[in-house]
Design a protein around this motif. Structure first.
Motif, PDB file in Angstrom:
ATOM      1  N   ASN A   1      44.758   5.820 -49.907  1.00 46.43           N
ATOM      2  CA  ASN A   1      44.732   5.106 -51.656  1.00 46.43           C
ATOM      3  C   ASN A   1      43.021   5.088 -51.568  1.00 46.43           C
ATOM      4  O   ASN A   1      42.792   4.201 -52.547  1.00 46.43           O
ATOM      5  CB  ASN A   1      45.406   3.878 -51.447  1.00 46.43           C
ATOM      6  CG  ASN A   1      44.598   2.972 -50.393  1.00 46.43           C
ATOM      7  OD1 ASN A   1      44.296   3.370 -49.371  1.00 46.43           O
ATOM      8  ND2 ASN A   1      44.772   1.499 -50.618  1.00 46.43           N
TER       9      ASN A   1
ATOM     10  N   ARG B   1      39.906   5.358 -53.756  1.00 44.81           N
ATOM     11  CA  ARG B   1      40.077   5.611 -55.214  1.00 44.81           C
ATOM     12  C   ARG B   1      38.835   6.245 -55.499  1.00 44.81           C
ATOM     13  O   ARG B   1      38.507   6.752 -56.630  1.00 44.81           O
ATOM     14  CB  ARG B   1      40.438   4.428 -55.865  1.00 44.81           C
ATOM     15  CG  ARG B   1      41.777   3.767 -55.827  1.00 44.81           C
ATOM     16  CD  ARG B   1      42.699   4.577 -56.916  1.00 44.81           C
ATOM     17  NE  ARG B   1      42.951   5.808 -56.401  1.00 44.81           N
ATOM     18  CZ  ARG B   1      44.057   6.061 -55.601  1.00 44.81           C
ATOM     19  NH1 ARG B   1      45.006   5.229 -54.993  1.00 44.81           N
ATOM     20  NH2 ARG B   1      44.198   7.492 -55.149  1.00 44.81           N
TER      21      ARG B   1
ATOM     22  N   ASP C   1      46.761  10.142 -51.529  1.00 48.39           N
ATOM     23  CA  ASP C   1      48.082   9.960 -52.041  1.00 48.39           C
ATOM     24  C   ASP C   1      48.441  10.619 -53.357  1.00 48.39           C
ATOM     25  O   ASP C   1      49.457  10.640 -53.817  1.00 48.39           O
ATOM     26  CB  ASP C   1      48.122   8.339 -52.473  1.00 48.39           C
ATOM     27  CG  ASP C   1      47.153   7.836 -53.274  1.00 48.39           C
ATOM     28  OD1 ASP C   1      46.494   8.582 -53.946  1.00 48.39           O
ATOM     29  OD2 ASP C   1      47.022   6.617 -53.403  1.00 48.39           O
TER      30      ASP C   1
ATOM     31  N   SER D   1      41.714   9.781 -58.804  1.00 49.72           N
ATOM     32  CA  SER D   1      40.654   9.287 -58.196  1.00 49.72           C
ATOM     33  C   SER D   1      39.421   9.740 -58.733  1.00 49.72           C
ATOM     34  O   SER D   1      39.320  10.734 -59.095  1.00 49.72           O
ATOM     35  CB  SER D   1      40.701   9.626 -56.405  1.00 49.72           C
ATOM     36  OG  SER D   1      41.996   9.222 -56.081  1.00 49.72           O
TER      37      SER D   1
END
Lengths: 499, 352
Positions: free
Chosen positions: A295, A297, A321, A325
């Protein structure tokens, strides 16, 4: 069958793009060349076959820090029959690994270790099911991080009974790919090439007037962008300075990471990040290798990388994931000075080279000895430069003894190497300055064409950083609670509140 | 005024200009050289030995420059410094705000404490995961010794997971209870567990809002004192006392270790030197190191009781800081090697 193993051993429901195709060819016994983008789960391509095939999976891996992570990753699957052999080990530890070699399922080795006859001997007495070359672009003179030790791999593979080979890389243009196939002596091979493009990562570049502006902009971005995020700096000192600035000016949880920290501290910071205890990590490129955090980002380059390959690797740590991003690069004109200076330092300059060769001739010091190495250092060579020179003298031109000849040959090599690195640097600079689509431009540098346009592509295509909505952070706070409570939480009597 | 400055000035004061900044650096780092070990006894600064392993030379020099510029210390040449009068006054005044953490006095637990901490960190993390049925987690260290040790410890434990965790918690609480809260806080903040990674010492100091080096000294103090507490009351700490156990002669360099095996076989210093092609003085250095690190190492072969007593008496006269004057008083029949052995023994044996 491989679906069952995927589920039972790895806990995944389905393969990611490319994995099944590669694994099936590996299981059929082909030599396989696979180019899969960073973050696509390359390692599964040799770990899974380890549970199907009979025999040892040998993985040649170029980077020591990466090797540790790879071993750890496999241990996390509950696998105990895994070990690594590299120059970090004490002689005792090396012996331990060598003695237990026939009980192993996976063995990671550095290319240098493969020059060790004892190891080759041991390996040749075993059944090897698969010979894996990780980061295979290191084989090619045209690849980044070229490792001369890789050139003998075909020979070594022959010596250990010529098991099927799997060459893996994330980035290799057609020239590099051809080089790899030649050096590995691949025949009747299968190739699986997937685009380096990471469609869910939007690209942004921002030019600023000076470093103060850059810091301000960094803080503004991380305050308004979803976290967690990684900020790459080019020096250790900058990771600390920036982390301090961020700590002073925001409420974000920030830490710095670089090779100068103790190994336990590095682990702690890395796990805190994996465990969602940090919003932002300021780091050098020592961070991120083998780190699998789904995760992330945001990846922000506070200093731009030395070549496009590093850029792709580093931004590839975002959005594993599959969710949107951002990759942001900030730069100022001042930033151009450092990388050039670093490249210069990697090689001896002409007068230095001359002094070293003369002294070696005068004293009769033999290349590759400690004494010779200290002559180089005394004449002002950096450690990298001295290592480069030692390699040239012992491996590339071992037959050449005339100083003048050596000088001109090595000088020529240096010129070519520098040229290559500088042209790579210019490629990054051109990319930073482009006003066309950034995705198209970076794919071009890998001789790829953009196949289909993504909705939120890059700043040049009109995508805005502000479109990324700040979501509630997932960060778990380390609160100021008394030690008694904290201890009870750790050892179970109290519930952990962030679940 | 910072704790670190107070700490530094106290050391300058003890050394009275007879040792350089480098000597102070090695002392804080806990360098295992005969010289450093000797100095710690001579100048009565054993509590400081290995008390601040995280110090950098750069920071120590910076501290030194700052103190010199504020006229708290003055150079007496060649990296040696003494307190000035105002430095002395400053130190005394600071002594009213700060004190040396009491746990430092248990310096003979220095290496035990480090071993204890590495094993404990890993065991707490493991237990914290196991009681929640989580068998897969990334261990907080890659060091082999604690990993192997923890595995053995868990295998040998007779209690089930829950009971073991409860017992561990209980013993940890009791031992930490004996320390000031700030020390216990620093200690516990660094522990990891189920889905939670402990802080680094640097991060803990930031959270608690204290100086990094102060936190480091407090941590040293806490570890040594807790080791002492456990060692004194083994019956109260059936689990934790196992964390102190030696994994045979750890802490010795490989070469010293070799010398030790020869000594155990009954070889003399001369024989070992000859066999290993080393100088006799090197073998002697090894023996001093062994005497320092192995409490149960018997030096009777090298130093008779009578000689030991004579040297010890002289050592207790604090004014003498060099080997030669000690020998002059104790008797010229005694070798420097014997004096050094006694000093090494004294530095381990002295309990407060």
């Amino acid at each position: 069958m491989i679906d069952t193993i995927l589920k039972e051993t790895f806990g995944y429901e389905r393969f990611r793009e490319g994995q099944r195709e590669v694994i099936e060819d590996v299981l059929k016994g082909y030599d396989v060349f696979a180019m899969l983008p960073t973050g696509s789960g390359k390692s599964l391509c040799y770990i899974l076959p380890g549970y199907v095939l009979d025999g040892l999976v040998l993985i040649v891996s170029p980077l020591l820090s990466l090797m540790e992570d790879q071993v750890q990753q496999i241990r996390m699957l509950g696998e105990k029959k895994v070990a690594a052999l590299n120059s970090f080990l004490t002689p005792q530890e090396k012996d331990d690994v060598l003695n237990s070699i026939r009980f192993l399922r996976f063995l990671f080795v550095s290319p240098e270790m493969l020059q060790n006859n004892l190891l080759i001997n041991r390996l040749s007495m075993l059944k090897l099911s698969l010979f894996v070359i990780d980061e295979a672009h290191c084989i090619s003179q045209w690849g980044h991080e070229f490792r001369p030790d890789y050139l003998k791999l075909a020979q070594i593979r022959e010596a250990v009974g010529k098991p099927p080979c799997l060459a893996l890389t994330a980035t290799a243009n057609p020239k590099v790919r051809q080089d790899i196939l030649n050096y590995l002596d691949f025949k009747d091979d299968r190739q699986h090439i997937y685009s380096v493009d990471r469609k869910n990562i939007s690209l942004f570049v921002d030019k600023l007037a000076n470093v103060e502006e850059k810091i301000k902009r960094t803080i503004k971005i991380i305050s308004s962008q979803p976290s967690p995020g990684i900020i790459y700096c080019s020096t250790r000192d900058w990771t600390e300075r920036l982390a301090n600035q961020i700590r002073m000016k925001t409420d974000l949880h920030v830490a710095y990471y670089h090779g100068g920290l103790s190994s336990d501290d590095r682990l702690a910071i890395q796990y805190q990040f994996l465990n969602d205890q940090l919003d932002i990590i300021c780091c050098t490129n020592a961070f991120g290798m083998g780190i699998n955090k789904p995760n992330v980002r945001l990846v922000l380059h506070f200093h731009y990388p030395k070549h496009m390959n590093a850029y792709i690797q580093e931004i590839g740590r975002a959005g594993r994931d599959g969710l949107p991003s951002a990759a942001v690069t900030l730069y100022t004109d001042e930033d151009d000075l450092l990388p050039q200076a670093l490249i210069e330092k990697e090689y001896p300059d002409q007068p230095m080279l001359l002094r070293i060769l003369n002294r070696m001739e005068a004293t009769g010091a033999k290349a590759g000895t400690k004494g010779c190495f200290s002559i180089m250092m005394e004449e002002g060579a950096s450690e990298t430069a001295a290592r480069f020179l030692t390699y040239q003298l012992t491996k590339v031109f071992p037959e050449e003894h005339k100083s003048e000849e050596l000088f001109s040959k090595i000088d020529q090599t240096i010129k070519l190497r520098k040229q290559k690195k500088i042209s790579e640097l210019y490629e990054v600079k051109r990319w930073l300055a482009t006003t066309d689509c950034r995705r198209e431009a970076y794919l071009n540098s890998f001789q790829e064409k953009l196949s289909d346009k993504v909705p939120c592509c890059c700043d040049a295509c009109g995508c805005l950083l502000d479109d990324f909505v700040k979501v509630d952070p997932v960060i778990k706070e380390t609160q100021r609670i008394g030690w008694q409570v904290r201890l009870r939480k750790l050892l179970g009597l109290d519930k952990i509140d962030h679940e | 005024m910072s704790f670190t400055a107070y700490f530094f000035l106290t050391l300058i004061h003890h050394f009275k200009g007879e040792r350089s900044i480098s000597g102070i650096y090695h002392l804080l780092k806990g360098k295992k050289s005969a010289q450093t070990i000797q100095d710690s006894v001579l100048f009565n600064v054993q509590p400081f030995f290995q008390s601040l392993e995280v110090i950098t030379r750069q920071d120590l020099n910076k501290m030194c420059n700052e103190c010199e510029q504020s006229n708290l210390i003055q150079s007496v040449g060649d990296g040696h410094f003494r307190l000035t009068l105002s430095g002395l006054a400053y130190m005394n005044e600071a002594g009213e705000h700060f004190q040396l953490p009491s746990g430092l006095a248990y310096f003979h637990h220095s290496s035990t404490a480090k071993r204890f901490w590495k094993r404990l960190k890993l065991t707490v993390q493991t237990m914290s995961n196991l009681i929640r049925d989580e068998g897969r987690f990334l261990p907080v260290t890659n060091d082999k010794e604690p990993l192997e040790w923890t595995k053995r410890f868990l295998k040998k434990a007779k209690l089930d997971r829950q009971e073991l965790a409860a017992q561990l918690l209980n013993e940890l609480q009791n031992s930490l209870q004996t320390r000031p809260n700030i020390e216990a806080d620093i200690f516990v903040l660094q522990l990891s567990g189920y889905k939670q990674t402990g802080l680094t010492l640097m991060q803990a100091s930031e959270l608690l809002n204290i100086d990094y080096y102060e936190a480091a000294v407090l941590m040293t103090s806490c570890l040594r004192a807790v080791s002492q507490e456990i060692n004194d009351g083994k019956d109260n700490y059936p689990l934790l006392s196992r964390f102190l156990e030696k994994s045979d002669s750890k802490g010795l360099t490989a070469s010293t270790h070799k010398t030790l095996t020869f000594i155990k076989k009954g070889l003399t210093i001369q024989q070992i030197a000859q066999y290993r092609r080393l100088k006799e003085s090197t073998i002697e250095d090894h023996l001093v190191e062994i005497a320092m690190y192995m409490e149960d190492f018997d030096i009777n072969t090298f130093v008779s009781r009578e000689v030991y007593h004579r040297v010890k008496t002289v050592l207790e006269q604090q004014s003498i800081k060099r080997l030669k004057p000690i020998r002059d008083i104790a008797g010229s029949d005694i070798s420097y090697f014997q004096i050094r052995l006694v000093m090494a023994k004294e530095s381990v044996g002295k309990h407060d």
